[in-house]
Write a protein that holds these residues in place. Sequence first.
Motif, PDB file in Angstrom:
ATOM      1  N   LYS A   1       0.842  -1.204   0.000  1.00  0.00           N
ATOM      2  CA  LYS A   1       0.000   0.000   0.000  1.00  0.00           C
ATOM      3  C   LYS A   1       0.876   1.253   0.000  1.00  0.00           C
ATOM      4  N   CYS A   2       0.527   2.192  -0.870  1.00  0.00           N
ATOM      5  CA  CYS A   2       1.304   3.440  -0.962  1.00  0.00           C
ATOM      6  C   CYS A   2       0.729   4.467   0.017  1.00  0.00           C
ATOM      7  N   ASP A   3       1.272   4.495   1.202  1.00  0.00           N
ATOM      8  CA  ASP A   3       0.881   5.496   2.192  1.00  0.00           C
ATOM      9  C   ASP A   3       2.105   5.871   3.011  1.00  0.00           C
ATOM     10  N   ALA A   4       1.945   6.846   3.887  1.00  0.00           N
ATOM     11  CA  ALA A   4       3.071   7.287   4.709  1.00  0.00           C
ATOM     12  C   ALA A   4       3.523   6.161   5.631  1.00  0.00           C
ATOM     13  N   LYS A   5       4.807   5.932   5.698  1.00  0.00           N
ATOM     14  CA  LYS A   5       5.347   4.849   6.496  1.00  0.00           C
ATOM     15  C   LYS A   5       6.035   5.339   7.773  1.00  0.00           C
ATOM     16  N   ASP A   6       5.747   6.572   8.166  1.00  0.00           N
ATOM     17  CA  ASP A   6       6.338   7.115   9.375  1.00  0.00           C
ATOM     18  C   ASP A   6       5.704   6.474  10.612  1.00  0.00           C
ATOM     19  N   ILE A   7       6.495   6.395  11.682  1.00  0.00           N
ATOM     20  CA  ILE A   7       5.966   5.854  12.936  1.00  0.00           C
ATOM     21  C   ILE A   7       4.770   6.679  13.401  1.00  0.00           C
TER      22      ILE A   7
END
Length: 306
Positions: free
Chosen positions: A296-302
Amino acid sequence: MSHSHSHNHSNHNHSNLKGRNLVISILLNIVITVAQVIGGLLSGSLSLLSDALHNFTDVLSLIVSYIANVLAKKSASLQRTFGFKRAEILAAFVNASTLIIIAVLLIIEAIKRFQNPVEIESNLVIWLSLLAIFANGFSVLLLKKDAAKNMNMRSAYLHLLTDMLASVAVLIGGLLMKFYEIFWVDTVLTLVIALYLVWVGFDLLKDSFRVLMLFTPEDIHVKDIIKEVQQIESIKNVHHVHVWQLNEDEVHLEAHIDFKDNISLSEFDKILEDIEEILYHKFKINHVNIQPEFGKCDAKDIIVQD
């Protein structure tokens, strides 16, 4: 989503016992407050009147704690999916706030009394402070056990404990006034009581504020959670993490997990069990909600700013 509940008969009885102890403490403090107001007016003692004022806030705080204790037992519904589980935290916040407000008022009154000292009838001060010490001491013993594990009960306990200590200070002041005619000690003791109230009240206010604001519990470090969970072989990334404390018993975590492979739902269920075990035994997190993802292309930030 995983849950760890303990709705059993012993918990129900224990909750009823908490309610009974609060009612006893409320009745005792009403008696103390009335006696100290009358005694303070007759004797002219500011520390006795300040103690009475603090006892009055005890009555109010204990009533708030009792109502919160009753509400917390109510079941969840479609309109209140968490029920009233936050009621006791809110009560703790209110009670901590009143401790600090009363302390400020006492400091103002003490400064005024420094400027205009008066002679005080010490005998009445001594006997009424003894009454308050015994009554509040009994209430403190009733609530001590629950205060160690419940923020609401701790707020009530602190009100009673500080008032008992204040009564001890008033007794000492009464004895010094009776035998040595040191009347200024009444005002000094009022200041000491007020400063102590600020100290204990602020600590509880800070703790309850953190819970109400959904801050991560101080003893939980999100990066440590990420490190532990990502040790599971099939997990590629853990992101969009939220950790918060709902009440004294429940710590929640929700997160998105990116998997290396397009696994089946049954495989995910098995991995979820492993995650739950890690989170519960290492971080005491007992409510877990995981959103599984693959490619899935989404933000991967904690932490993702919603």
